[in-house]
Motif scaffolding. Sequence first.
Motif, PDB file in Angstrom:
ATOM      1  N   TYR A 261      13.525   8.325  -0.735  1.00 15.80           N
ATOM      2  CA  TYR A 261      12.558   7.826   0.243  1.00 15.80           C
ATOM      3  C   TYR A 261      13.101   6.540   0.864  1.00 15.80           C
ATOM      4  CZ  TYR A 261       8.136   6.337   2.265  1.00 15.80           C
ATOM      5  OH  TYR A 261       7.153   5.947   3.134  1.00 15.80           O
TER       6      TYR A 261
ATOM      7  N   GLU B 244       0.834  -1.200   0.000  1.00 19.53           N
ATOM      8  CA  GLU B 244       0.000   0.000   0.000  1.00 19.53           C
ATOM      9  C   GLU B 244       0.872   1.255   0.000  1.00 19.53           C
ATOM     10  OE1 GLU B 244      -3.360   2.100  -0.358  1.00 19.53           O
ATOM     11  OE2 GLU B 244      -3.194  -0.102  -0.380  1.00 19.53           O
ATOM     12  N   GLU B 245       1.999   1.200   0.716  1.00 23.55           N
ATOM     13  CA  GLU B 245       2.923   2.340   0.740  1.00 23.55           C
ATOM     14  C   GLU B 245       3.477   2.591  -0.657  1.00 23.55           C
ATOM     15  OE1 GLU B 245       6.364   3.076   3.780  1.00 23.55           O
ATOM     16  OE2 GLU B 245       7.187   1.963   2.055  1.00 23.55           O
TER      17      GLU B 245
ATOM     18  N   ARG C  92       2.114   1.861  -3.551  1.00 27.00           N
ATOM     19  CA  ARG C  92       1.074   2.434  -4.415  1.00 27.00           C
ATOM     20  C   ARG C  92       0.868   3.914  -4.108  1.00 27.00           C
ATOM     21  NH1 ARG C  92      -1.208  -2.814  -3.209  1.00 27.00           N
ATOM     22  NH2 ARG C  92      -1.100  -4.131  -5.092  1.00 27.00           N
ATOM     23  N   GLU C  93       0.961   4.277  -2.832  1.00 31.96           N
ATOM     24  CA  GLU C  93       0.824   5.692  -2.468  1.00 31.96           C
ATOM     25  C   GLU C  93       1.947   6.517  -3.078  1.00 31.96           C
ATOM     26  OE1 GLU C  93       0.679   5.887   1.732  1.00 31.96           O
ATOM     27  OE2 GLU C  93      -1.351   5.039   1.893  1.00 31.96           O
ATOM     28  N   LEU C  94       3.189   5.944  -3.138  1.00 35.23           N
ATOM     29  CA  LEU C  94       4.302   6.658  -3.771  1.00 35.23           C
ATOM     30  C   LEU C  94       4.053   6.838  -5.266  1.00 35.23           C
ATOM     31  CD1 LEU C  94       7.352   4.975  -1.968  1.00 35.23           C
ATOM     32  CD2 LEU C  94       6.377   7.221  -1.525  1.00 35.23           C
ATOM     33  N   HIS C  95       3.512   5.801  -5.907  1.00 35.94           N
ATOM     34  CA  HIS C  95       3.182   5.919  -7.333  1.00 35.94           C
ATOM     35  C   HIS C  95       2.129   6.993  -7.555  1.00 35.94           C
ATOM     36  CE1 HIS C  95       4.697   1.573  -8.325  1.00 35.94           C
ATOM     37  NE2 HIS C  95       5.682   2.424  -8.027  1.00 35.94           N
ATOM     38  N   GLU C  96       1.155   7.070  -6.622  1.00 33.93           N
ATOM     39  CA  GLU C  96       0.119   8.101  -6.728  1.00 33.93           C
ATOM     40  C   GLU C  96       0.734   9.497  -6.604  1.00 33.93           C
ATOM     41  OE1 GLU C  96      -3.021   7.853  -7.456  1.00 33.93           O
ATOM     42  OE2 GLU C  96      -2.963   5.668  -7.621  1.00 33.93           O
ATOM     43  N   GLN C  97       1.736   9.643  -5.749  1.00 36.34           N
ATOM     44  CA  GLN C  97       2.407  10.935  -5.616  1.00 36.34           C
ATOM     45  C   GLN C  97       3.097  11.330  -6.915  1.00 36.34           C
ATOM     46  OE1 GLN C  97       4.965  11.313  -2.176  1.00 36.34           O
ATOM     47  NE2 GLN C  97       3.591  10.070  -0.897  1.00 36.34           N
TER      48      GLN C  97
END
Length: 770
Positions: free
Chosen positions: A115, A97-98, A100-105
């Motif tokens: 990071y 999930e972390e 995917r959140e980086l990809h969203e950023q």
Amino acid sequence: MHPAGIQQFLSKCFPIHYNFPNHKRDDKRMAKLSGHVGTVYEQLMKSFMTHSSDGIVVVDLEGKVLEVNQAFEKLHGWKKEEVVGTVLPMTPPHLLEEARELHEQVLAGRTVNGYETYKLKKDGTLFHASVSISPILDAEGRITAFAGVERDITEQKLAEKKLVESEERYRQLVEFSPEPIIALDDYCVFYANPAAVHLVGGERVEDISGKCFLEFIPPELSAGLALLIDQSLGRQQPSDIITLKLVRLDRQTIEVELKIVPILSPGNTSLQLLFRDVSKRKTAEQSLEETEKLYECLVENALAGVYLYQDEKMVYVNPYLSVLFGYSRDEVMKIKLETFIHSEDWAAFRSIMTQTLDGRISTFPFTARGKKKDGSIVYLEGLVTLTKYKGKPSLLGTFQDVTYKNEVEEALRESAQRYQRLIKFLPEPIVISDAGMLIYANKSAMKLFRTTVESELIGKSLFHFVHPEHQQETMRIERNVMRTDNPSQFKEIKMICCDGQTIEAEFSSIRIHHYMGKTVMLTVLRDITDRKQAEEMMIRSEKLSIIGQLAAGLAHEIRNPLTSLKGFTQLLKSRSKDDSFYFDTMLTELERINLIVNDFMTLAKPQLSHFGYGNVHGMLEHVISVLSHQAILMNVDLISRVSTELPDIYCDENQLKQVFINLIKNAIEAMPQGGNVVITAERLNPDTICVKIKDQGEGIPDTIVHKLGEPFLTTKTNGTGLGLMISYRIMEHHRGSLKICSKEKLGTTVKLLLPVPEGRSSETGAARSC
């Protein structure tokens, strides 16, 4: 990969700038140039992927691996063909999930560079990684994939952790050092650890911070110490250990050892002073000698056998141990330890000794049977402790003779069993509760609760069986009992049995200590249903007797004339139309007299107890109005001084009226020649209402005043003596009291004390009609 995406990725890894001539746009030229640039970037990308020491992975928008470099293979342990087509294999499941959140950023246009996170190797292990993520664009500038650069920073993180730990260790080493440390700068204190603050008699470092350290040195020694400090700073070397006196903040002088240690840095005048308090050394040495003598005296004279066991032989025994087993001290020193232990218990004792010598346990209590020289058995308790004697492991042990204690405990157990059996079959119902929860009920209690199954009682709350209208009062009594060792008085309550039947009961409780290791409540219960019914019958009988007397005296005197008066009044009213107002008034008053007579009949009806909130003022005024006619006939004036500002009380109004009727009627009958009966009611204190009934009769002889209330004891010719007895009972039932004070020729005063319920002690009740 589109050249635009390659360009953006490479420009983030290492920037390359291209300057094109400023000329008119030529589409063919631009297309050719674009193709050339794309080729350059593709070559750069291939070179970077091949030679980069960082792991590089290219994934699509779903996280599926498109490309990895050799460094990635080496970093993770996978071959390229093993990971291409898989979804984020290098990301631990709990961090997906972390990722995917980086990809969203990145999709949102934010930068992800350096990071820190965890990455997964093929063998399942994790490592610290620094990750940078760049978008890869197509010809239209849309993000079609992500390029990630991973760098193993495990060693860096370990180094950082070690550095932090090292700094913390050194800080704690100084801060928590038992040795006092003071740092000086040009003779002034700028740091002191807690041990140093305590050494100079301070409570906080602020107590000495900023002070010249020479203030803590006696004047005759300060110049010499200043010279030593200057010499140490000049040589930039620690001084030898010196002994000097130190003056504390409380002006006490102590002796310390001091070492001066310069803080090495160019042009620095700072240094550390390392102290050791030696003022107590001689005292400690003397105390040690005294302590050794004390312990020797204690052990030699201890009322327990003490021994030191090493290399399977006794190296010390005290006199008590010799006496305990019936040997001389010399004999004991030659005997092995197993001689003192019963053969059946030796294996277990031997195991304790072995585990203690091996260091698996340090101290172990034991119980065993011992064997004396004459062969008799003695019961032992003691401790086995690991210690050192002359540098070698040894066992320090004790033996305590507990034969008598075991005999007493056995006797107590037998006694407890007898008492348990006695309580179990006692005809008085007894229950034991812990925090309100029933944990024991004897046979009589089972019978009282109408059950033969213990599970219907044990484990349930005692208050579950108390009628709701008595639960609060019962809880209050139980709380009071748990605060003292005094038993509560017997209190009447209603109880609900296991079969749903409601019974009248009374209970008394007392606190019991150390019942199965707890402080519990023992409650004695009594079924008083039959007794209550008998008392109710007596109350009814007395009430009927009183009403019968009143009815006999008043019915003849009032009802017949009342009928005549009413008839003639109606006749006169019909003949005299002008004065109808007066006749209406007369008829109304005659009707009120008729209602008063009817009240006598109402009071004569038998009634069960029905508690509720009632007002004393209203009850007294009602009773006075009922008895006023009899008082008039006896030439007696009823004088009411009843306060209207009285709170309501919890009572059976009919029963209290019965008490008031009995007592006021007695007062009236005590004055055959007439007189005054004064009735007062007032608030004695926040918790009590006091009612007084005072007559002007002949009084009661002292010889029988204290006997009043006994059945059939009366001073009246036609009395039964039951009226006062029932009045006493009713007052007790209301948690009140009745007291009679009488002097011959001066009259009699009856004082009633009635309790005000909790929660109403601050209220005042207005007079109400009852």
